[in-house]
Design a protein around this motif. Structure first.
Motif, PDB file in Angstrom:
ATOM      1  N   LEU A 115       0.822  -1.204   0.000  1.00  0.00           N
ATOM      2  CA  LEU A 115       0.000   0.000   0.000  1.00  0.00           C
ATOM      3  C   LEU A 115       0.861   1.261   0.000  1.00  0.00           C
ATOM      4  O   LEU A 115       0.437   2.308  -0.501  1.00  0.00           O
ATOM      5  N   LYS A 116       2.071   1.178   0.565  1.00  0.00           N
ATOM      6  CA  LYS A 116       2.965   2.332   0.561  1.00  0.00           C
ATOM      7  C   LYS A 116       3.588   2.556  -0.817  1.00  0.00           C
ATOM      8  O   LYS A 116       3.925   3.682  -1.172  1.00  0.00           O
ATOM      9  N   GLN A 117       3.749   1.499  -1.592  1.00  0.00           N
ATOM     10  CA  GLN A 117       4.466   1.591  -2.852  1.00  0.00           C
ATOM     11  C   GLN A 117       3.563   1.887  -4.049  1.00  0.00           C
ATOM     12  O   GLN A 117       4.023   2.462  -5.040  1.00  0.00           O
ATOM     13  N   LEU A 118       2.284   1.483  -3.982  1.00  0.00           N
ATOM     14  CA  LEU A 118       1.411   1.567  -5.150  1.00  0.00           C
ATOM     15  C   LEU A 118       0.329   2.618  -4.980  1.00  0.00           C
ATOM     16  O   LEU A 118      -0.122   2.897  -3.866  1.00  0.00           O
ATOM     17  N   THR A 119      -0.112   3.169  -6.112  1.00  0.00           N
ATOM     18  CA  THR A 119      -1.256   4.080  -6.115  1.00  0.00           C
ATOM     19  C   THR A 119      -2.536   3.269  -5.979  1.00  0.00           C
ATOM     20  O   THR A 119      -2.533   2.058  -6.208  1.00  0.00           O
ATOM     21  N   PRO A 120      -3.669   3.908  -5.623  1.00  0.00           N
ATOM     22  CA  PRO A 120      -4.936   3.166  -5.542  1.00  0.00           C
ATOM     23  C   PRO A 120      -5.281   2.423  -6.832  1.00  0.00           C
ATOM     24  O   PRO A 120      -5.761   1.286  -6.791  1.00  0.00           O
TER      25      PRO A 120
ATOM     26  N   GLU B 232      -3.199   1.234  -9.028  1.00  0.00           N
ATOM     27  CA  GLU B 232      -2.295   0.087  -9.153  1.00  0.00           C
ATOM     28  C   GLU B 232      -2.690  -1.031  -8.197  1.00  0.00           C
ATOM     29  O   GLU B 232      -2.629  -2.214  -8.550  1.00  0.00           O
ATOM     30  N   VAL B 233      -3.118  -0.657  -6.980  1.00  0.00           N
ATOM     31  CA  VAL B 233      -3.598  -1.668  -6.040  1.00  0.00           C
ATOM     32  C   VAL B 233      -4.818  -2.378  -6.609  1.00  0.00           C
ATOM     33  O   VAL B 233      -4.948  -3.614  -6.542  1.00  0.00           O
ATOM     34  N   GLU B 234      -5.725  -1.616  -7.207  1.00  0.00           N
ATOM     35  CA  GLU B 234      -6.917  -2.208  -7.819  1.00  0.00           C
ATOM     36  C   GLU B 234      -6.522  -3.178  -8.930  1.00  0.00           C
ATOM     37  O   GLU B 234      -7.096  -4.273  -9.042  1.00  0.00           O
ATOM     38  N   ALA B 235      -5.549  -2.807  -9.747  1.00  0.00           N
ATOM     39  CA  ALA B 235      -5.123  -3.674 -10.846  1.00  0.00           C
ATOM     40  C   ALA B 235      -4.493  -4.966 -10.336  1.00  0.00           C
ATOM     41  O   ALA B 235      -4.744  -6.056 -10.874  1.00  0.00           O
ATOM     42  N   VAL B 236      -3.672  -4.871  -9.268  1.00  0.00           N
ATOM     43  CA  VAL B 236      -3.067  -6.065  -8.686  1.00  0.00           C
ATOM     44  C   VAL B 236      -4.142  -6.986  -8.125  1.00  0.00           C
ATOM     45  O   VAL B 236      -4.100  -8.212  -8.312  1.00  0.00           O
ATOM     46  N   LEU B 237      -5.131  -6.399  -7.454  1.00  0.00           N
ATOM     47  CA  LEU B 237      -6.217  -7.206  -6.911  1.00  0.00           C
ATOM     48  C   LEU B 237      -7.035  -7.834  -8.038  1.00  0.00           C
ATOM     49  O   LEU B 237      -7.479  -8.989  -7.927  1.00  0.00           O
ATOM     50  N   ALA B 238      -7.226  -7.105  -9.132  1.00  0.00           N
ATOM     51  CA  ALA B 238      -7.957  -7.659 -10.272  1.00  0.00           C
ATOM     52  C   ALA B 238      -7.231  -8.875 -10.843  1.00  0.00           C
ATOM     53  O   ALA B 238      -7.866  -9.842 -11.288  1.00  0.00           O
ATOM     54  N   HIS B 239      -5.910  -8.831 -10.829  1.00  0.00           N
ATOM     55  CA  HIS B 239      -5.146 -10.000 -11.266  1.00  0.00           C
ATOM     56  C   HIS B 239      -5.443 -11.206 -10.374  1.00  0.00           C
ATOM     57  O   HIS B 239      -5.668 -12.318 -10.872  1.00  0.00           O
ATOM     58  N   GLU B 240      -5.448 -10.990  -9.061  1.00  0.00           N
ATOM     59  CA  GLU B 240      -5.756 -12.099  -8.150  1.00  0.00           C
ATOM     60  C   GLU B 240      -7.176 -12.614  -8.367  1.00  0.00           C
ATOM     61  O   GLU B 240      -7.428 -13.818  -8.305  1.00  0.00           O
ATOM     62  N   LEU B 241      -8.100 -11.693  -8.620  1.00  0.00           N
ATOM     63  CA  LEU B 241      -9.475 -12.108  -8.900  1.00  0.00           C
ATOM     64  C   LEU B 241      -9.547 -12.904 -10.198  1.00  0.00           C
ATOM     65  O   LEU B 241     -10.429 -13.763 -10.359  1.00  0.00           O
ATOM     66  N   GLY B 242      -8.625 -12.617 -11.128  1.00  0.00           N
ATOM     67  CA  GLY B 242      -8.581 -13.387 -12.369  1.00  0.00           C
ATOM     68  C   GLY B 242      -8.342 -14.861 -12.121  1.00  0.00           C
ATOM     69  O   GLY B 242      -8.872 -15.718 -12.843  1.00  0.00           O
ATOM     70  N   HIS B 243      -7.544 -15.175 -11.101  1.00  0.00           N
ATOM     71  CA  HIS B 243      -7.319 -16.587 -10.771  1.00  0.00           C
ATOM     72  C   HIS B 243      -8.625 -17.255 -10.330  1.00  0.00           C
ATOM     73  O   HIS B 243      -8.887 -18.417 -10.686  1.00  0.00           O
ATOM     74  N   PHE B 244      -9.440 -16.528  -9.585  1.00  0.00           N
ATOM     75  CA  PHE B 244     -10.721 -17.098  -9.159  1.00  0.00           C
ATOM     76  C   PHE B 244     -11.695 -17.184 -10.333  1.00  0.00           C
ATOM     77  O   PHE B 244     -12.430 -18.164 -10.456  1.00  0.00           O
ATOM     78  N   HIS B 245     -11.691 -16.161 -11.190  1.00  0.00           N
ATOM     79  CA  HIS B 245     -12.593 -16.168 -12.345  1.00  0.00           C
ATOM     80  C   HIS B 245     -12.327 -17.383 -13.239  1.00  0.00           C
ATOM     81  O   HIS B 245     -13.266 -18.020 -13.730  1.00  0.00           O
TER      82      HIS B 245
ATOM     83  N   LYS C 265       6.913  -1.444 -10.604  1.00  0.00           N
ATOM     84  CA  LYS C 265       7.308  -1.035  -9.254  1.00  0.00           C
ATOM     85  C   LYS C 265       7.675  -2.244  -8.391  1.00  0.00           C
ATOM     86  O   LYS C 265       8.650  -2.208  -7.625  1.00  0.00           O
ATOM     87  N   LEU C 266       6.885  -3.307  -8.517  1.00  0.00           N
ATOM     88  CA  LEU C 266       7.156  -4.495  -7.706  1.00  0.00           C
ATOM     89  C   LEU C 266       8.439  -5.180  -8.150  1.00  0.00           C
ATOM     90  O   LEU C 266       9.199  -5.697  -7.313  1.00  0.00           O
ATOM     91  N   TYR C 267       8.676  -5.216  -9.456  1.00  0.00           N
ATOM     92  CA  TYR C 267       9.940  -5.770  -9.940  1.00  0.00           C
ATOM     93  C   TYR C 267      11.116  -4.985  -9.367  1.00  0.00           C
ATOM     94  O   TYR C 267      12.119  -5.560  -8.928  1.00  0.00           O
ATOM     95  N   GLU C 268      10.979  -3.653  -9.370  1.00  0.00           N
ATOM     96  CA  GLU C 268      12.074  -2.817  -8.877  1.00  0.00           C
ATOM     97  C   GLU C 268      12.225  -2.940  -7.362  1.00  0.00           C
ATOM     98  O   GLU C 268      13.329  -3.152  -6.843  1.00  0.00           O
TER      99      GLU C 268
END
Length: 438
Positions: free
Chosen positions: A274-279, A281-294, A400-403
């Motif tokens: 949460l300190k490293q990402l914008t809102p 970007e956080v939403e996009a990362v969470l959407a990726h995790e939701l993709g696994h469930f979808h 950002k996460l890679y870096e």
């Protein structure tokens, strides 16, 4: 030890030879892959790949290269030690020596079998201890990732050891009892028990076990909470809560994940994330995790785990009745129990340990298949995330996460095929919109 016929020696020797050859071949293969990775990363250390030059500073790229090389070289030493220890436990007689000592002290029975499992785990843990300390307080510390104090590390060790005993010994006792009392199909009932235990653990872990190690606070950022909640509603996903975990107590690495099963599912963000990402970007990362469930990746992996574990228990059920399975891996079993209905010390704990030690040696060559399947799932989750959130935000978050996690942008392609559960940055970001210039 009872006399063994020449006919029984043949499969025993064949297993010994196959195990030794597979052990050596697996070690040489993994050492070759590590050497490729080290050379490839070091060769590309001096220049950021063109696709990332506008976003990743050279200093960060070089830090990632140095971190990757250091981890790979240390991993090679760990692998050499692990191979030597495995050889010591099996063909050099370590497990047999431990078993015979406990038989002489406790006699045959459930107490001796549980003592064998516990002693094996304790010795292995002590052998691994120096490597764990070095990785945490030297390697991770050198690159600025370790946030853990020695006191916290010792507290974690004490908690995990106690939990392992409180949870592991009863389930081990139940499986050992089934092996001795449930007849020829014991392996099926043991498999059912093991699967039920794993499902139960998925339910109780988020609520009762994880809080023993970390603090979980409800997400307080109302704007981000509304954004994340709207995303989950669009995706048809319900969670019990949104939580922030104090991952920064132990490491500077960032992450987000889903945990739990059924009604106990919850979303967890590392505070570092949460300190490293914008809102966005956080939403996009969470959407990726939701993709696994979808795409039902979690259910597919669980189904695969169920099928593989069933096959494993069935194989164990057969092997545990074969004298050559024990003698071929350096152990003297109670052969009377295997060939006649004669009271003797049971071999069940020995069978479990030998199976757990031996199977990875023969299945290491399947790693590319599982890695490829995992990378395909990651691509599918990325595609879903770009449908539900901003693809540019997802690309920006990954950069950002890679870096921040010092993940190399230039891994060796062959090493990737064997070991990477996630696609490398070049392949993954090539499918996404170009992020805005920082």
């Amino acid at each position: 030890m009872p006399a063994v016929s020449a006919a029984s020696l043949s499969p025993s020797f064949a297993l010994t030879l196959a195990f030794a050859l597979a052990l050596v071949a697996g070690f040489l293969l993994k050492a070759w892959l590590v050497s490729r990775q080290v050379r490839h990363v070091a060769r590309h250390r001096q220049e950021v790949p063109a696709a990332f030059a506008a976003h990743i500073p050279l200093e960060a790229h070089q830090k990632a290269a140095d971190y990757t090389v250091a981890k790979a070289r240390f991993g090679l030493l760990e692998m050499a030690l692990g191979t030597a220890v495995l050889l010591g436990w099996t063909l050099l007689g370590g497990l047999d020596l431990l078993n015979q000592a406990l038989l002489g002290w406790l006699g045959g029975g459930m107490a001796q079998q549980l003592a064998l499992l516990a002693a094996f785990a304790l010795v292995n843990g002590l052998i691994d201890l120096p490597a764990t300390l070095y990785q945490t307080f030297v390697l991770e510390q050198r690159f600025g990732f370790n946030q853990m104090t020695l006191r916290l590390w010792l507290a974690d060790l004490a908690k995990s050891t106690l939990l392992g005993a409180l949870i592991g010994l009863p389930i081990a006792a139940a499986i050992l009892w089934l092996m001795g009392a449930a007849g020829a199909l014991w392996w099926f009932w043991a498999w059912a028990l093991w699967m039920g235990f794993n499902l139960l653990l998925m339910v109780v872990y988020p609520t009762f076990i994880a809080p023993l190690f970390n603090k979980f606070q409800p997400l307080e950022d109302e704007s981000l909470k509304a954004r994340v909640t709207a995303l989950m509603q669009r995706c048809g996903f319900a969670a019990k809560g949104l939580f922030v975990m104090d991952g920064s107590r132990r490491s500077a690495h960032a992450n987000a994940y889903f945990t739990g099963f059924g009604a106990a599912k919850r979303v967890v963000f590392y505070d570092t994330l949460l300190k490293q990402l914008t809102p966005g970007e956080v939403e996009a990362v969470l959407a990726h995790e939701l993709g696994h469930f979808h795409h039902r990746h979690i259910l597919k992996r669980m189904a695969g785990m169920f099928a593989l574990s069933l096959a494993g228990f069935a194989l164990l059920g057969w092997l545990s009745a074969q004298p050559w399975f024990y003698t071929g891996l350096g152990v003297r079993p109670s052969l009377a129990l295997l060939v006649a209905d004669v009271p003797a010390a049971p071999n069940d704990a020995l069978a479990l340990l030998l199976f757990l030690l031996g199977v990875p040696v023969f299945t290491v060559f399947l790693a590319p298949l599982f890695a490829q399947l995992s990378r395909r799932h990651e691509f599918e989750a990325d595609a879903y995330a770009m449908q539900q959130a901003s693809g540019a935000d997802l690309a920006s978050a990954l950069l950002k996460l890679y870096e921040d996690n010092a993940s190399t942008l230039t891994p060796d392609p062959v090493y990737v095929k064997f070991h990477y559960s996630h696609p490398p940055a070049t392949e993954r970001l090539a499918r996404m919109p170009t992020p805005a210039h920082p």
